[in-house]
Design a protein around this motif. Sequence first.
Motif, PDB file in Angstrom:
ATOM      1  N   ALA A  99       0.789 -17.829 -13.631  1.00  0.00           N
ATOM      2  CA  ALA A  99      -0.356 -17.480 -12.798  1.00  0.00           C
ATOM      3  C   ALA A  99      -1.291 -18.679 -12.661  1.00  0.00           C
ATOM      4  O   ALA A  99      -1.303 -19.571 -13.522  1.00  0.00           O
ATOM      5  N   PRO A 100      -2.084 -18.724 -11.586  1.00  0.00           N
ATOM      6  CA  PRO A 100      -3.012 -19.847 -11.383  1.00  0.00           C
ATOM      7  C   PRO A 100      -3.934 -20.094 -12.574  1.00  0.00           C
ATOM      8  O   PRO A 100      -4.182 -21.252 -12.945  1.00  0.00           O
TER       9      PRO A 100
ATOM     10  N   GLU B 108       4.117 -18.847  -1.824  1.00  0.00           N
ATOM     11  CA  GLU B 108       3.107 -19.159  -0.814  1.00  0.00           C
ATOM     12  C   GLU B 108       3.206 -18.185   0.357  1.00  0.00           C
ATOM     13  O   GLU B 108       2.192 -17.732   0.902  1.00  0.00           O
ATOM     14  N   TRP B 109       4.430 -17.876   0.742  1.00  0.00           N
ATOM     15  CA  TRP B 109       4.644 -16.912   1.835  1.00  0.00           C
ATOM     16  C   TRP B 109       3.979 -15.580   1.490  1.00  0.00           C
ATOM     17  O   TRP B 109       3.299 -14.978   2.315  1.00  0.00           O
ATOM     18  N   ALA B 110       4.168 -15.113   0.253  1.00  0.00           N
ATOM     19  CA  ALA B 110       3.609 -13.831  -0.165  1.00  0.00           C
ATOM     20  C   ALA B 110       2.087 -13.895  -0.246  1.00  0.00           C
ATOM     21  O   ALA B 110       1.392 -12.952   0.142  1.00  0.00           O
ATOM     22  N   GLN B 111       1.541 -15.018  -0.732  1.00  0.00           N
ATOM     23  CA  GLN B 111       0.090 -15.129  -0.896  1.00  0.00           C
ATOM     24  C   GLN B 111      -0.640 -15.206   0.447  1.00  0.00           C
ATOM     25  O   GLN B 111      -1.802 -14.820   0.536  1.00  0.00           O
ATOM     26  N   TYR B 112       0.043 -15.693   1.472  1.00  0.00           N
ATOM     27  CA  TYR B 112      -0.580 -15.775   2.804  1.00  0.00           C
ATOM     28  C   TYR B 112      -0.036 -14.692   3.740  1.00  0.00           C
ATOM     29  O   TYR B 112      -0.243 -14.748   4.948  1.00  0.00           O
TER      30      TYR B 112
ATOM     31  N   THR C  96       4.449  -6.468  -3.986  1.00  0.00           N
ATOM     32  CA  THR C  96       4.705  -7.831  -4.451  1.00  0.00           C
ATOM     33  C   THR C  96       3.515  -8.732  -4.154  1.00  0.00           C
ATOM     34  O   THR C  96       3.082  -9.526  -5.004  1.00  0.00           O
ATOM     35  N   VAL C  97       2.978  -8.612  -2.952  1.00  0.00           N
ATOM     36  CA  VAL C  97       1.819  -9.406  -2.539  1.00  0.00           C
ATOM     37  C   VAL C  97       0.621  -9.126  -3.450  1.00  0.00           C
ATOM     38  O   VAL C  97      -0.104 -10.047  -3.844  1.00  0.00           O
ATOM     39  N   GLN C  98       0.416  -7.869  -3.814  1.00  0.00           N
ATOM     40  CA  GLN C  98      -0.687  -7.508  -4.710  1.00  0.00           C
ATOM     41  C   GLN C  98      -0.516  -8.162  -6.086  1.00  0.00           C
ATOM     42  O   GLN C  98      -1.485  -8.597  -6.713  1.00  0.00           O
ATOM     43  N   CYS C  99       0.717  -8.226  -6.563  1.00  0.00           N
ATOM     44  CA  CYS C  99       0.983  -8.779  -7.896  1.00  0.00           C
ATOM     45  C   CYS C  99       0.709 -10.278  -7.966  1.00  0.00           C
ATOM     46  O   CYS C  99       0.315 -10.787  -9.028  1.00  0.00           O
ATOM     47  N   VAL C 100       0.924 -11.014  -6.872  1.00  0.00           N
ATOM     48  CA  VAL C 100       0.742 -12.471  -6.895  1.00  0.00           C
ATOM     49  C   VAL C 100      -0.593 -12.890  -6.284  1.00  0.00           C
ATOM     50  O   VAL C 100      -0.747 -14.015  -5.804  1.00  0.00           O
TER      51      VAL C 100
ATOM     52  N   PHE D 292      -4.216 -14.431  -5.985  1.00  0.00           N
ATOM     53  CA  PHE D 292      -4.852 -15.539  -6.697  1.00  0.00           C
ATOM     54  C   PHE D 292      -5.813 -15.024  -7.758  1.00  0.00           C
ATOM     55  O   PHE D 292      -5.861 -15.529  -8.880  1.00  0.00           O
ATOM     56  N   SER D 293      -6.588 -14.010  -7.409  1.00  0.00           N
ATOM     57  CA  SER D 293      -7.572 -13.450  -8.332  1.00  0.00           C
ATOM     58  C   SER D 293      -6.898 -12.490  -9.302  1.00  0.00           C
ATOM     59  O   SER D 293      -6.270 -11.506  -8.890  1.00  0.00           O
TER      60      SER D 293
END
Length: 378
Positions: free
Chosen positions: A245-246, A290-294, A325-329, A331-332
């Motif tokens: 994680a970040p 990156e695809w999932a985060q954006y 999946t998007v929720q899991c990755v 940034f916050s």
Amino acid sequence: MSRTLAALIGGAAGAMALMGMIIVFLRFRLPRNRSISRTSDTGSSDPSVQGGVSLPLESREARSFPMEHLAFATKNFHNVNLVGEGKFGKVYKGFLCDGTIVAIKRRPGMPTSEFFEEVRYLSSIRHRNLVSLLGYCQENDQQMLIYEYITNGSVSSHLYGAGQVSNEKLEFKRRLSIAIGAAKGLAHLHSLSPRLVHKDFKTAHVLVDETFIAKVAGAGLRNLLGGVDVAGPSSQMMADEIFLAPEVKEFGRFSENSDVYSFGVFLLELVSGREAYQSVPSGLDQKLVEWAQYYQDSSNISSIIDHKLSSNFTTEGMKKFIQLTVQCVEFSSERRPTMNHVIAELDWILEKEMSLTTIMGEGNSTVALASQLFPASR
């Protein structure tokens, strides 16, 4: 006079017996407390208690395996029994005298009480979706961990590894079932008192047995390594780092939320059939994470879906899976769901898939539903 002397002797003997009992009690009690302070995030609970229920005494004790038994089990650690190599060291398949098949992780290391205490704690943890640590060995300047052997290997080998068999497809429903099992394993670690954060969750640490029941491996391994990673091939280091994680990369801050992030990367690999550090095959220079985060909408979902899935899934189920999946990755870390929420969502998706799809190869109702994601194939 003789009665007074006898009384004095009796009193002294009683005092000595009481002192002996206190010494024995302290000898067995103090090491357990040291283990708690090292393993716990909170430092507040006995590791022999899970969910408020005391474990049987025998399940708290890690079994000590003699070096000669392990050497015999692996043909003196012959390369024919070498099945892999990880951060802890080389991994061997072993056959014990009682017929038990085990996985033995081996590295150079002097005997330490800290190693014993950590193994003692980790081997007390049992769950259907966790690989059990059976015991340890500290002899001849070697440290070893003995695990149950999981016959079907890691999920990564089935998705994109050298052991992949092209005609054995993991359909979407099976991948959902694997994801649910892995999520339950992580959720159990997070429910322990003291909590246990995995810290090294990745697709290679999700193993499947002969019936494809998922079992999470590697729990607590980073604690045994002292937080230091062993350098390996650059591609492997890159693959491992992308699961972090970040907040872990920047501050070294591990938590249940960082495990959820790692689980999200696992979901990406599960749905795409490729390693997450690879680029999305859409002409964009963009990694899967990156695809999932954006991610904004479902118009380009088809660019990441494993072609081996064909069209044996529903549009609704796949969109829900991607959204989770998007929720899991995120940034916050605060915006990520808990593992219990992840389990509930995956259960819901699987239930819908089971009710709306047909068995692979039977009929075309599934193709009609999923074809909405593949407009070019119409």
